[in-house]
Design an enzyme around this catalytic site. Sequence first.
Site: not given
Ligand SMILES: C[C@H](CCC(=O)NCC(=O)O)[C@H]1CC[C@H]2[C@@H]3[C@H](O)C[C@@H]4C[C@H](O)CC[C@]4(C)[C@H]3CC[C@]12C
Length: 325
Positions: A2, A16
């Site tokens: 991200c 973002r």
């Molecule tokens: C994985 C992504 C970030 C994107 C990224 O950098 N991915 C590549 C990597 O993992 O290297 C993060 C950003 C926000 C996160 C979400 C948010 O923090 C909200 C939520 C929080 C919960 O503890 C876990 C699920 C959940 C829904 C998270 C899942 C993972 C997310 C979607």
Amino acid sequence: MCTGILYNSSNHYFGRNLDLEITFGQEVTVTPRNYEFKFREVPAMKSHLALIGMAMVADNYPLYFDAANEAGLGMAGLAYSGNAVYNPSNPKMTNVASFEFIPYILGQAKTVAEAKELMKNLNITNEAFSKETQPSPLHWILGDKTGASIVVEPDADGLHVYDNPTHVLTNNPSFPQQLLNLGNYAGITPGEPKNTLLPDIDINYYSRSLGTHNLPGGMDSEGRFVKVAFALQHAPKGKSEDENVTNYFHVLESVAQPKGLDEVAPNSFEYTIYSDCMNLETGMYYYNTYEDNQIAAVDMHKEDLDGSELSSYATKKSQTINYQN
Ligand SMILES: C[C@H](CCC(=O)NCC(=O)O)[C@H]1CC[C@H]2[C@@H]3[C@H](O)C[C@@H]4C[C@H](O)CC[C@]4(C)[C@H]3CC[C@]12C
């Protein structure tokens, strides 16, 4: 992975790129002032600042990926895999679970300075939202309408809060290492480079833009940090809302990931699922998605901000093409 930015122009714009190989059914979600934010350990907030942002709503709880509040403070969680350490609850500290961190801060802080105060003696706990939704390793960027931004990293040796003069954040390595790495690119310039290599020889500037020849162009987080910091620093200030929003999306686009280039598992590719932009002065939330490049907008102030129910808008999933004949 991200990329998060704060673009300081006549107004201030925060948001973002969300890059991932899977989606969580996230939607643009408004949390009004009287929705009760319950926390595992700290007291519930019966009323608080209203929020708008991208969230996965589970059990009527907004799991925000990124959001801004009505006072003009924005906050986004970005992957910090292998580095983020969340701790068990500590009776001597204020204990907030990682998934509660955005609501806890944006519910009450109006500025980055106020957010910093709330982070003193804060312990980000490893409590899971549910059995199916385990904590995700994150670090955060915050920005406000004074033009200030910070980075918050939960490392093994504690929670670090850094002032962020670059106003950008990507993923690993840690923020201090990203800053150190900028030294490797200090000579990058939008203009024609000065010939310090062989000053006595007339070098043929065979192309425009040779000052950016060594700018990283990869999808990796270290490369994206340098590239987006450069793009943001040199982005012109717009004279209107449209110009500012246009400039903002082009900065994020400079580090967006097309499908097919970042294989994270056999035949599974990470790509830029959405890009968003919150005008911190007006509460207007703009976004586009991989499937629809057209910018959509949701105005926080058109919602009943004194209400108590979440409202969500599904993201757009197909192109809006302007056929001209
Ligand atoms: C994985 C992504 C970030 C994107 C990224 O950098 N991915 C590549 C990597 O993992 O290297 C993060 C950003 C926000 C996160 C979400 C948010 O923090 C909200 C939520 C929080 C919960 O503890 C876990 C699920 C959940 C829904 C998270 C899942 C993972 C997310 C979607």
